[in-house]
Design a protein around this motif. Sequence first.
Motif, short mmCIF file in Angstrom:
data_model
loop_
_atom_site.label_atom_id
_atom_site.label_comp_id
_atom_site.label_asym_id
_atom_site.label_seq_id
_atom_site.Cartn_x
_atom_site.Cartn_y
_atom_site.Cartn_z
N ASP A 80 0.85 -0.76 0.09
CA ASP A 80 -0.43 0.20 0.20
C ASP A 80 0.54 0.83 -0.15
O ASP A 80 0.71 2.59 -0.35
CB ASP A 80 -0.54 -0.06 0.72
N HIS A 81 1.63 1.69 1.16
CA HIS A 81 3.03 2.11 0.65
C HIS A 81 3.31 2.84 -0.93
O HIS A 81 3.26 3.86 -1.13
CB HIS A 81 4.11 2.49 1.66
N VAL A 82 4.37 1.29 -1.56
CA VAL A 82 4.54 2.11 -2.56
C VAL A 82 2.92 2.27 -3.66
O VAL A 82 3.02 4.12 -4.61
CB VAL A 82 4.74 1.06 -3.82
N PHE A 91 -0.76 3.31 -14.81
CA PHE A 91 0.81 2.68 -15.75
C PHE A 91 2.02 2.49 -14.93
O PHE A 91 2.81 1.66 -15.08
CB PHE A 91 0.27 2.79 -16.76
N LEU A 92 2.71 3.42 -14.01
CA LEU A 92 3.08 3.48 -13.18
C LEU A 92 3.20 2.07 -11.35
O LEU A 92 4.62 1.19 -11.92
CB LEU A 92 2.80 4.46 -11.80
N ILE A 93 2.48 1.66 -11.51
CA ILE A 93 1.91 0.10 -10.82
C ILE A 93 2.90 -0.70 -11.53
O ILE A 93 3.68 -1.79 -10.66
CB ILE A 93 0.99 1.10 -10.05
N THR A 106 9.67 9.63 0.86
CA THR A 106 10.13 8.23 -0.38
C THR A 106 9.58 7.11 1.81
O THR A 106 9.18 5.99 1.33
CB THR A 106 11.13 7.95 -0.14
N THR A 107 9.77 7.41 2.65
CA THR A 107 9.01 6.52 3.98
C THR A 107 7.63 6.95 3.65
O THR A 107 6.99 7.97 4.08
CB THR A 107 9.39 6.75 4.59
N GLU A 108 6.80 6.01 4.43
CA GLU A 108 5.44 6.13 5.11
C GLU A 108 5.79 6.64 6.37
O GLU A 108 4.53 7.57 5.83
CB GLU A 108 4.76 4.38 5.12
N ASP A 109 5.66 6.88 7.16
CA ASP A 109 6.47 7.88 8.69
C ASP A 109 6.04 8.82 8.01
O ASP A 109 5.29 10.20 8.11
CB ASP A 109 6.85 7.39 8.69
N ALA A 110 6.59 9.31 7.24
CA ALA A 110 6.94 10.76 6.61
C ALA A 110 5.82 11.38 6.12
O ALA A 110 5.62 12.67 5.99
CB ALA A 110 8.33 10.76 5.61
#
Length: 364
Positions: A248-250, A287-289, A347-351
């Motif tokens: 989900d983060h990506v 398309f990115l995914i 790039t991090t989920e927390d950020a």
Amino acid sequence: MAADADHGGTVNGGPPQDDAALGTDDAKRLSEARERIRQQLGKIIVGQDDVIEEILIGLFSRGHVLLEGVPGLAKTLMISTLAQTLDLSFSRIQFTPDLMPADVTGTEIIEEDRNSGHRELRFMKGPLFANVVLADEINRTPPKTQASLLEAMQERQVTVGRTRHPLDNPFFVLATQNPIEQEGTYPLPEAQQDRFMFKIFVEYPSFDEEFEVARRTTGMNDQDVQPVMAAEEIIRLQDLVRRVPVSDHVIRYALSLVRQTRVGSDGVPDFVDELVGWGAGPRAVQFLILGGKARALLQGRFHVQIEDIQALAKPVLRHRMVVNFAAESEGIGSDEVIDRIIDATPTTEDALSRDARFQKIFAS
């Protein structure tokens, strides 16, 4: 009945096998096949590694690719050689101002049976009925003919009269356009460019690459390209791409990049509002995914990383967002805006979850 190995479950009556385990093995085989494809293409094509990589990602994602580059950069040779390497049928359509839709899709003709004298309509397939179709200089033909190709790309079928004719599988369209000659051309509207998964820039070769091109093409070069993969295996790997897991983060990261291109939306950076005319739609996220999944497989992984999304941001987004006059007057193109969006996105989920700007983006 035992489930097929391509879909998990049991194999030959044995114990259940995990999709990830099967996928890891397939990813390894695809990564090895990628190296063999590069080796075969290297017999004919010098350099262009990034272009070849992105074309392969487009193929295994069931997308289509728009190539832009000046004449003489071996775009046609690259595509025809790739078709040989993958053992696929290849068709080249030279788009010209007088080309008609029927010249692309095919047409119905009246055929008479010599024995009975009976006449009937028979469909003669056009050059669109091939696995790999090169639409050469697509911007040189009128919009009506362009639309006939783009409809086939979307629906993967051709309708003539009241009859639908399915296209070959796999079906992969690569269109080229020349960026330096605009007189007598019909540029693809942005809505039609959106049908292409990638827009790839084919750049000039380096000095060493051009030296090698000159050496090869002015001497004897009898290298034969050997098929590496058959159509059935390509279809199976296209199905496998859909099974690659993505966190989900990506997905949220891909959404963040795309939604930041949309002028006037909550949380969009100020430089986007200043430089962009309009941004990318939902197809860019898809398309990115999908491209990230194919790239992961080609690199021998059965999971998508943030780096996969970043690597494909430019070819996915550059033709889906349009810079405004202010950006053009400063010499700023869509690629530079995309770089700035990537730099501005955690790039991090927390950020991502803590950043107030992205809370607005996710809430809008």
